[in-house]
Design a protein around this motif. Sequence first.
Motif, PDB file in Angstrom:
ATOM      1  N   ASP A  57       1.018  -1.407   0.055  1.00 34.18           N
ATOM      2  CA  ASP A  57       0.119  -0.012   0.157  1.00 34.18           C
ATOM      3  C   ASP A  57       0.642   1.188  -0.204  1.00 34.18           C
ATOM      4  O   ASP A  57       2.100   1.318   0.650  1.00 34.18           O
ATOM      5  N   ILE A  58       0.296   2.243  -0.480  1.00 35.02           N
ATOM      6  CA  ILE A  58       0.874   3.452  -0.300  1.00 35.02           C
ATOM      7  C   ILE A  58       0.810   3.764   1.280  1.00 35.02           C
ATOM      8  O   ILE A  58      -0.131   4.056   1.842  1.00 35.02           O
ATOM      9  N   PRO A  59       2.129   4.124   1.948  1.00 34.51           N
ATOM     10  CA  PRO A  59       2.005   4.411   3.293  1.00 34.51           C
ATOM     11  C   PRO A  59       1.598   5.759   3.585  1.00 34.51           C
ATOM     12  O   PRO A  59       1.945   6.571   3.053  1.00 34.51           O
ATOM     13  N   ALA A  60       1.153   5.913   4.840  1.00 32.28           N
ATOM     14  CA  ALA A  60       0.747   7.308   5.396  1.00 32.28           C
ATOM     15  C   ALA A  60       2.308   8.137   5.519  1.00 32.28           C
ATOM     16  O   ALA A  60       2.996   7.371   6.156  1.00 32.28           O
ATOM     17  N   ALA A  61       2.221   9.372   5.095  1.00 24.21           N
ATOM     18  CA  ALA A  61       3.571   9.961   5.191  1.00 24.21           C
ATOM     19  C   ALA A  61       3.201  11.571   5.488  1.00 24.21           C
ATOM     20  O   ALA A  61       2.679  11.899   4.601  1.00 24.21           O
ATOM     21  N   ASP A  62       3.976  12.050   6.402  1.00 20.47           N
ATOM     22  CA  ASP A  62       3.941  13.254   6.762  1.00 20.47           C
ATOM     23  C   ASP A  62       5.274  14.089   6.694  1.00 20.47           C
ATOM     24  O   ASP A  62       6.169  13.339   7.371  1.00 20.47           O
ATOM     25  N   ALA A  63       5.534  14.850   5.723  1.00 23.16           N
ATOM     26  CA  ALA A  63       6.675  15.384   5.216  1.00 23.16           C
ATOM     27  C   ALA A  63       7.433  15.977   6.646  1.00 23.16           C
ATOM     28  O   ALA A  63       8.654  15.961   6.820  1.00 23.16           O
ATOM     29  N   ASP A  64       6.503  16.858   6.974  1.00 27.45           N
ATOM     30  CA  ASP A  64       7.065  17.486   8.512  1.00 27.45           C
ATOM     31  C   ASP A  64       7.588  16.681   9.564  1.00 27.45           C
ATOM     32  O   ASP A  64       8.290  17.003  10.174  1.00 27.45           O
ATOM     33  N   ALA A  65       7.106  15.377   9.619  1.00 24.53           N
ATOM     34  CA  ALA A  65       7.414  14.741  10.494  1.00 24.53           C
ATOM     35  C   ALA A  65       8.499  13.465  10.163  1.00 24.53           C
ATOM     36  O   ALA A  65       9.142  12.593  10.907  1.00 24.53           O
ATOM     37  N   TRP A  66       8.830  13.584   8.702  1.00 20.30           N
ATOM     38  CA  TRP A  66       9.763  12.506   8.327  1.00 20.30           C
ATOM     39  C   TRP A  66      11.041  12.439   8.639  1.00 20.30           C
ATOM     40  O   TRP A  66      11.661  13.480   8.928  1.00 20.30           O
ATOM     41  N   GLU A  67      11.687  11.233   8.977  1.00 21.22           N
ATOM     42  CA  GLU A  67      12.935  11.193   9.348  1.00 21.22           C
ATOM     43  C   GLU A  67      13.645   9.996   8.700  1.00 21.22           C
ATOM     44  O   GLU A  67      12.977   9.062   8.479  1.00 21.22           O
ATOM     45  N   LEU A  68      14.848  10.281   8.150  1.00 19.29           N
ATOM     46  CA  LEU A  68      15.762   9.410   7.214  1.00 19.29           C
ATOM     47  C   LEU A  68      16.616   9.220   8.255  1.00 19.29           C
ATOM     48  O   LEU A  68      17.388  10.154   8.719  1.00 19.29           O
ATOM     49  N   THR A  69      17.034   7.747   8.504  1.00 23.06           N
ATOM     50  CA  THR A  69      18.086   7.368   9.331  1.00 23.06           C
ATOM     51  C   THR A  69      19.213   6.794   8.518  1.00 23.06           C
ATOM     52  O   THR A  69      19.014   6.134   7.438  1.00 23.06           O
ATOM     53  N   VAL A  70      20.467   6.946   8.720  1.00 27.33           N
ATOM     54  CA  VAL A  70      21.617   6.459   8.005  1.00 27.33           C
ATOM     55  C   VAL A  70      22.428   5.856   9.357  1.00 27.33           C
ATOM     56  O   VAL A  70      23.054   6.260  10.041  1.00 27.33           O
ATOM     57  N   ARG A  71      22.557   4.386   9.170  1.00 29.32           N
ATOM     58  CA  ARG A  71      23.276   3.725  10.289  1.00 29.32           C
ATOM     59  C   ARG A  71      24.118   2.541   9.817  1.00 29.32           C
ATOM     60  O   ARG A  71      24.087   2.328   8.688  1.00 29.32           O
ATOM     61  N   GLY A  72      24.483   1.760  10.766  1.00 28.54           N
ATOM     62  CA  GLY A  72      24.912   0.616  10.762  1.00 28.54           C
ATOM     63  C   GLY A  72      26.437   0.840  10.597  1.00 28.54           C
ATOM     64  O   GLY A  72      27.178   1.450  11.466  1.00 28.54           O
ATOM     65  N   ARG A  73      27.334   0.440   9.446  1.00 27.32           N
ATOM     66  CA  ARG A  73      28.716   0.549   9.404  1.00 27.32           C
ATOM     67  C   ARG A  73      29.197   1.944   9.033  1.00 27.32           C
ATOM     68  O   ARG A  73      29.616   2.291   7.939  1.00 27.32           O
ATOM     69  N   VAL A  74      28.723   2.884   9.881  1.00 28.01           N
ATOM     70  CA  VAL A  74      29.051   4.262   9.631  1.00 28.01           C
ATOM     71  C   VAL A  74      29.724   4.686  10.917  1.00 28.01           C
ATOM     72  O   VAL A  74      29.436   4.333  12.117  1.00 28.01           O
ATOM     73  N   ARG A  75      30.487   5.881  10.865  1.00 23.87           N
ATOM     74  CA  ARG A  75      31.307   6.383  12.265  1.00 23.87           C
ATOM     75  C   ARG A  75      29.994   7.340  12.905  1.00 23.87           C
ATOM     76  O   ARG A  75      30.136   7.180  14.362  1.00 23.87           O
ATOM     77  N   THR A  76      29.407   7.955  12.190  1.00 19.73           N
ATOM     78  CA  THR A  76      28.510   8.954  12.871  1.00 19.73           C
ATOM     79  C   THR A  76      26.950   8.611  12.206  1.00 19.73           C
ATOM     80  O   THR A  76      26.666   8.952  11.173  1.00 19.73           O
ATOM     81  N   PRO A  77      25.922   8.012  12.973  1.00 21.88           N
ATOM     82  CA  PRO A  77      24.952   7.671  12.570  1.00 21.88           C
ATOM     83  C   PRO A  77      24.025   8.863  12.410  1.00 21.88           C
ATOM     84  O   PRO A  77      24.457   9.603  13.268  1.00 21.88           O
ATOM     85  N   LEU A  78      23.243   9.055  11.463  1.00 24.23           N
ATOM     86  CA  LEU A  78      22.548  10.460  11.224  1.00 24.23           C
ATOM     87  C   LEU A  78      21.045  10.146  11.223  1.00 24.23           C
ATOM     88  O   LEU A  78      20.663   9.011  11.046  1.00 24.23           O
ATOM     89  N   THR A  79      20.225  11.200  11.575  1.00 20.26           N
ATOM     90  CA  THR A  79      18.996  11.117  11.659  1.00 20.26           C
ATOM     91  C   THR A  79      18.549  12.560  11.149  1.00 20.26           C
ATOM     92  O   THR A  79      18.933  13.488  11.669  1.00 20.26           O
ATOM     93  N   LEU A  80      17.872  12.644  10.007  1.00 18.58           N
ATOM     94  CA  LEU A  80      17.717  13.741   9.011  1.00 18.58           C
ATOM     95  C   LEU A  80      16.384  14.071   8.696  1.00 18.58           C
ATOM     96  O   LEU A  80      15.582  13.163   8.322  1.00 18.58           O
TER      97      LEU A  80
END
Length: 372
Positions: A57-80
């Motif tokens: 399905d097309i998921p419910a998505a709110d751009a104002d509350a959206w967060e992209l995480t970058v993690r795993g084998r990285v030195r600095t995990p990010l939440t953007l």
Amino acid sequence: MDARIGDISRPGRLAEPDEGIGLEELALAARNHGLPLEAMRCDLTPAGLHYVLIHYDIPAADADAWELTVRGRVRTPLTLDMETLRSFPATTQRVTMECAGNGRALLSPRPVSQPWLVEGVGCAEWTGVPLRTLLAEAGVERDAVEAVFTGADHGVERGIEQDYQRSLPLPVATGGDPEVLVAYEMNGHPLPPQHGHPLRLIVPGWYGMAHVKWLRDISLTDTPFTGFQQAVAYRYRQSADDPGEPVTRIAPRALMIPPGFPDFMSRTRVVRPGQVRLEGRAWSGRAPVTGVEVSTDDGRSWTGTELAPPDGHDWAWRRWQASWTATPGSHVLSVRAADADGHTQPLAQPWNRGGFANNLVQRISVLCPRDD
Ligand SMILES: Nc1nc2c(c(=O)[nH]1)N[C@H]1C(S)=C(S)[C@@H](COP(=O)(O)O)O[C@H]1N2
Ligand SMILES: [Mo]
């Protein structure tokens, strides 16, 4: 009685020799629409005419509350959040995207799935942050081998409950050629819901399945990803137990805008006798298109067409055109592309169990009535 998820899922299968498109395939086809071929008039496909393919399905998505995480084998995990993503230098890329299953419904035997004829394609301009910018910001560890991309949509496929997930080898994710994008705009506007609002991956030159929509997480891993969409689906298999090779880049294809006007039910084209302009688009995700040929006698003879010169958009389709003198009678028109790596389009179907990357030449039936 206990109910299990496996009970509602069917294994992938091939249609019986005389089995028509069923209600399950119709349900998929009604949700996932194709490009009306006359929209190939436009260099850029308007968002509402671009093909759509959504597994769940097309998921419910709110751009104002959206967060992209970058993690795993990285030195600095990010939440953007979206504001932070928009503050990075942006890039725009014109990209022809095509579903790996395009053409599937024309195969024999027919793999039962989204029944595309040839219209699972579109070309848009995507704007966003280069993926390598974000990976540099996070600092990829030396032992990372892949980046795994997770969408916010969730479903079941052949008994396996999952988020939609795909990976890219690290050299593709960070290479810059093609520039992989974390995109938030399509044709200069925020992504529409069906195309991944508010964030998606764009992997120029690759089949659609790689362009993860509703992107919410990027994880760097030190082992290759073995999720369903990577290790089970989207592989070129000849039989159910064949491990197969992964589906990656787009094979060359040319399509023609069906000339004249259509009959409502059969879609047979009607043209008047005389000069008819034939035109369409050609693309390849492997190497630049070098030539497009048309046939007006059902593939017996072929002539070259006029191909628009390269315009710097390496991963976008190019216009081709030709002129044809229609004579009274029935005709079958075809078109085929070749690319700089020597890949062409076959006249016999390239068959695999998923019906992937099959670039069999298009055939258009045309009736030219006698002028009387
Ligand atoms: N999250 C998520 N991403 C996804 C899909 C999906 O179902 N979920 N479908 C993939 C497939 S198979 C294709 S062909 C493309 C289609 O992109 P479009 O609908 O924007 O044309 O999205 C890909 N990305
Ligand atoms: Mo797809």
